[in-house]
Each structure stands twice: as structure tokens, then as C-alpha cells.
Design an enzyme around this catalytic site. Structure first.
Site, PDB file in Angstrom:
ATOM      1  N   ILE A  97       0.851  -1.196   0.000  1.00  0.00           N
ATOM      2  CA  ILE A  97       0.000   0.000   0.000  1.00  0.00           C
ATOM      3  C   ILE A  97       0.882   1.241   0.000  1.00  0.00           C
ATOM      4  CG2 ILE A  97      -1.724   1.246   1.330  1.00  0.00           C
ATOM      5  CD1 ILE A  97      -2.446  -1.255   2.735  1.00  0.00           C
ATOM      6  N   ASP A  98       0.648   2.129  -0.927  1.00  0.00           N
ATOM      7  CA  ASP A  98       1.414   3.382  -0.964  1.00  0.00           C
ATOM      8  C   ASP A  98       0.607   4.451  -0.255  1.00  0.00           C
ATOM      9  OD1 ASP A  98       2.274   2.670  -4.381  1.00  0.00           O
ATOM     10  OD2 ASP A  98       3.377   2.210  -2.552  1.00  0.00           O
ATOM     11  N   ILE A  99       1.245   5.030   0.731  1.00  0.00           N
ATOM     12  CA  ILE A  99       0.516   6.043   1.496  1.00  0.00           C
ATOM     13  C   ILE A  99       1.286   7.352   1.481  1.00  0.00           C
ATOM     14  CG2 ILE A  99      -0.305   6.658   3.799  1.00  0.00           C
ATOM     15  CD1 ILE A  99      -0.750   3.684   4.270  1.00  0.00           C
ATOM     16  N   TYR A 110      -2.604   5.355  -2.277  1.00  0.00           N
ATOM     17  CA  TYR A 110      -2.427   5.393  -3.720  1.00  0.00           C
ATOM     18  C   TYR A 110      -2.053   4.028  -4.262  1.00  0.00           C
ATOM     19  CZ  TYR A 110      -2.139  10.464  -3.289  1.00  0.00           C
ATOM     20  OH  TYR A 110      -2.414  11.772  -3.031  1.00  0.00           O
ATOM     21  N   ASN A 140       4.163   1.448   2.295  1.00  0.00           N
ATOM     22  CA  ASN A 140       5.206   2.332   1.766  1.00  0.00           C
ATOM     23  C   ASN A 140       4.807   3.765   2.030  1.00  0.00           C
ATOM     24  OD1 ASN A 140       6.704   0.282   0.381  1.00  0.00           O
ATOM     25  ND2 ASN A 140       5.023   0.210  -1.072  1.00  0.00           N
TER      26      ASN A 140
END
Lengths: 212, 204
Positions: A97-99, A110, A140
Site C-alpha cells: 500500500i502506498d501512502i 495510492y 510504503n
């Protein structure tokens, strides 16, 4: 390959290989490369980058990777996580998971290298991903990546406390103290570092980016 | 010939390649005829128990393995899912296994122990309960685990090592010519890989 050999000698716990351009460039996965890694690597490794089908996952795992990392396809095909988990066991499926945090301190989730925004906040997203069958979640922190001024401890703590599966923190490690800070949280299972190429002790992983 | 059984589940070629690097030739195959000629067998595996048993059954390998191991006393090393398949039953898929060791496979119960996350993924310690040639000159006791189900012994004499994760589960099991590890020796540094070398060179 030299990087793999060096890390193996240094007794790193695990390696994660992410082809961050795969999704953007719609390339297929470099299976040859994975095969070479599997031959050289005496520690577990995960592969990610544009994975969007069960067949790709099957191939990657059969070539010797322990796990796959899924990120971009969560948007269009969340079922992939469930299918992969059922077929290969949830321990083979890491969802990344892109945060990012905006100027107002608000967190957003994102995918696809930060190019697409999700309507869920990080904790909701993590819970959803867990219920789909993910075995591990890698968080992330895009806003921390490369800066080497510490992990976003509060965010990681918050997200990892709402799920029951292992959580890997990524983005921001600058020194040993950072690793210590993040790992001293009971809820956080592992720390990944890319800019900081130093590791020792348990539950450390190294993030190696191969842009091309 | 050291034969690594390919039933479509898991990392095989890298084991073969790494063995070759230390001068040991091996064959990766799903061909029953080749498998029958094996002098030693390795049963690796990553994935779901039921799918594993189905694949072995479809290839006709389940009975072949049982015969080779029980009648011809061919040494066999099981790894991870390969270890679990040797038990008599698994809760994963509520499915029967090969019943080659007196043990069953169960799911880790989340309620046992605080903060116990499933799957059990990562490095963990093994406690030696009895000696085994597999661990000769192995100077480490931490190995890499990745599993959601664990093996519970039904005969304490087959326990070589135990590992704790909320409860003590069998991390190495041995009955006569059959030995198996829940952890991945080929993913536990080069020193861990020596376990496979020990199996090939010294175990029978």
C-alpha cells in the site's frame, strides 16, 4: 546479481524485488531475472511489479520466489488477492500500500506508483486488503521514501493495529535508531530499508529498486 | 540419483542449482519412471495442502512415494508443505495426507498467545529434542519459516526439533528413513542449506 550476493553474505533476512516500471510501461515480468535471483539467493525473496494474473503468480512462485507483492492490480482486480491466497496460501501474498501525507497532514492511499488515488484511508484500505486474503501488508510511506529521516511511526502503528496480519514498514529509514523505533512496536512485524543498506538482528528486510 | 519431486508446487530448480554448486547432481522431475529410480527423494512444497495432495494424486505420485519410502526404504526429505503432506491429515482443506509420519497438520489458532499473527512468517528458533544427522555441523538454530498450518506429532519419538509460535510445534520430524523440516533450509542462509547437503551426503 552482485547485489544479491552481497546481501546474502551479509545475512539479510529477506529481499524484496520490485519492478516499479512494470505497471506504467505495461511490461511483462522478467522471469529470467527471477530465475537467476532464485539460484543466487539463500534467503527468502518476494517479487512485485505489474502482477495482475494468477498465472504470473504461479510462474513467479515456481521459479523460486517465496512471495509476490501486489499493488497496482488491487484497483482493477481485487479478487486476484483472494484467488492467489486460496491457491498458493496467504503467506505467498504481500499487498503493498502506498501512502502519502498531504500538506494538511491528511493521509491518502495510492496505487500504481502514486499515480492513482484510492477513496479509502490507509486503515480502511488495510482492513479491506486483509479481508481479501492478503498474508502480509507492506506500507510504503511515499512521503518518507528516500529522505532517511525516520519511518512514519504513528501511521504504521495505527494501520498495523487494525489488522491481524504481519505488517512491513517501508520508507524513511535513516539509521539504526529508526529501525529500532519502528520495530519496538509490538504490532509491527518487519522493517524494510532501501536507502539504508545496513541490517542486523531479526525481522529486517531490504528493499531493492530496479527501475530498469 | 537425488530426485526432487516436481508436482507443480514450489521452488525446485533453485534447490537443484544450489546442490550442483556444492558438487551434488540432482534431477527435478514429475516423471514416475524417473522417480522410481531415485536413490534419495526430496519433496519440497509451497502452497495449499489440498491442492498439493490433488496434484500428487493426479500424477500418480502419491502411491509411488509411499511405496518407495516404505517398501524400498528410500530416504526422503520433506520441506515445508512437503513435510505437512507426510502427515495423516490436514485442517487445510480437511484433507488426508500420505500418512508416512505419525502426525497431523493443524491451523495456527489466533487466540493462542498475544499478538500472534498468521501466517507464521519469518525467522524463528529451533529447540533440539533429539539428535539427527541432518544437523551435524550446523552452527545456527534460526531458520526461515512461512506457513499458516503446523505439524503436531502423535508420537513424541519422531520429534527432532520444536519451534515456538504461540505453542510448540514440530519443526523437524524424523521416522526411520523419512525426515522433514517445516522451515526452508534453502532459504536460511548458506549455513542452513547445509542441512540439505547433510541429507544428501549422510542420511539414510
Amino acid at each position: 546479481m552482485n547485489t544479491v550476493k552481497i546481501f546474502t553474505e551479509k545475512k539479510v533476512d529477506e529481499l524484496i524485488f520490485l519492478d516499479i516500471n512494470s505497471t506504467i510501461e505495461s511490461k511483462d515480468i522478467n522471469y529470467n531475472f527471477i530465475k537467476k535471483i532464485a539460484n543466487e539467493c539463500y534467503v527468502p525473496f518476494a517479487v512485485g511489479g505489474g502482477i495482475n494474473s494468477l498465472n504470473q503468480i504461479r510462474k513467479i512462485l515456481s521459479l523460486g520466489a517465496e512471495k509476490v507483492v501486489i499493488n497496482s492490480s488491487i484497483a482493477d482486480n481485487p479478487n486476484l488477492i483472494t484467488e492467489a491466497s486460496n491457491f498458493f496460501g496467504s503467506q505467498s501474498v504481500v499487498v503493498s500500500i502506498d501512502i502519502s501525507k498531504n500538506w494538511f497532514g491528511k493521509y491518502s492511499t495510492y496505487f500504481a506508483c502514486g499515480s492513482r488515488k484510492s477513496k479509502y484511508n490507509p486503515s480502511e484500505f488495510a482492513k479491506m486488503v486483509e479481508s481479501l486474503g492478503a498474508g502480509e501488508i507492506m506500507i510504503n510511506c511515499i512521503h518518507k521514501d528516500g529522505k532517511m529521516d525516520g519511518y512514519d511511526v504513528n501511521l504504521i502503528k495505527e494501520v498495523s493495529s487494525v489488522v491481524n496480519i504481519p505488517v512491513i514498514a517501508s520508507g524513511g529509514a535513516g539509521n539504526y535508531q529508526d529501525l529500532d523505533d519502528i520495530l519496538s512496536n509490538e504490532t509491527v512485524s518487519a522493517a524494510a530499508a532501501g536507502s539504508l543498506f545496513v541490517f542486523h538482528g531479526k525481522h529486517r528486510a531490504v528493499l531493492v529498486n530496479y527501475p530498469e | 540419483m537425488i530426485t526432487i519431486i516436481d508436482y507443480g508446487m514450489g521452488n525446485l530448480n533453485s534447490i537443484s542449482y544450489k546442490l550442483e554448486r556444492v558438487g551434488i547432481k540432482s534431477l527435478v522431475t514429475s516423471d514416475p519412471l524417473e522417480i522410481k529410480k531415485a536413490t534419495k527423494l526430496i519433496l519440497p512444497g509451497v502452497g495449499h495442502f489440498k491442492e498439493g495432495m490433488n496434484k500428487l494424486s493426479v500424477l500418480g505420485l502419491d502411491q509411488i512415494i509411499i511405496d518407495l519410502v516404505t517398501k524400498e526404504k528410500i530416504p526422503l526429505l520433506g520441506i515445508c508443505l512437503g513435510m505437512q503432506l507426510l502427515t495423516s491429515h490436514s485442517e487445510e482443506g480437511d484433507c488426508n495426507g500420505l500418512s508416512l509420519v505419525k502426525a497431523v497438520t493443524k491451523k495456527f489458532d489466533l487466540s493462542k498467545g498475544k499478538n500472534l499473527r498468521v501466517p507464521h512468517v519469518g525467522w524463528n528458533k529451533v529447540k533440539f529434542i533429539s539428535d539427527n544427522i541432518l544437523f551435524n555441523n550446523i552452527e545456527q538454530d534460526h531458520f526461515y519459516f512461512t506457513h499458516s498450518y503446523y505439524v503436531e506429532s502423535l508420537d513424541e519419538n519422531n520429534i527432532i526439533t520444536l519451534t515456538n509460535y504461540g505453542l510448540d510445534f514440530v519443526s523437524t520430524i524424523c521416522e526411520k528413513n523419512i525426515v522433514a523440516t517445516q522451515f526452508h533450509p534453502e532459504k536460511s542462509h548458506k549455513t542452513g542449506f547445509k542441512i540439505i547437503e547433510n541429507f544428501v551426503k549422510n542420511f539414510d
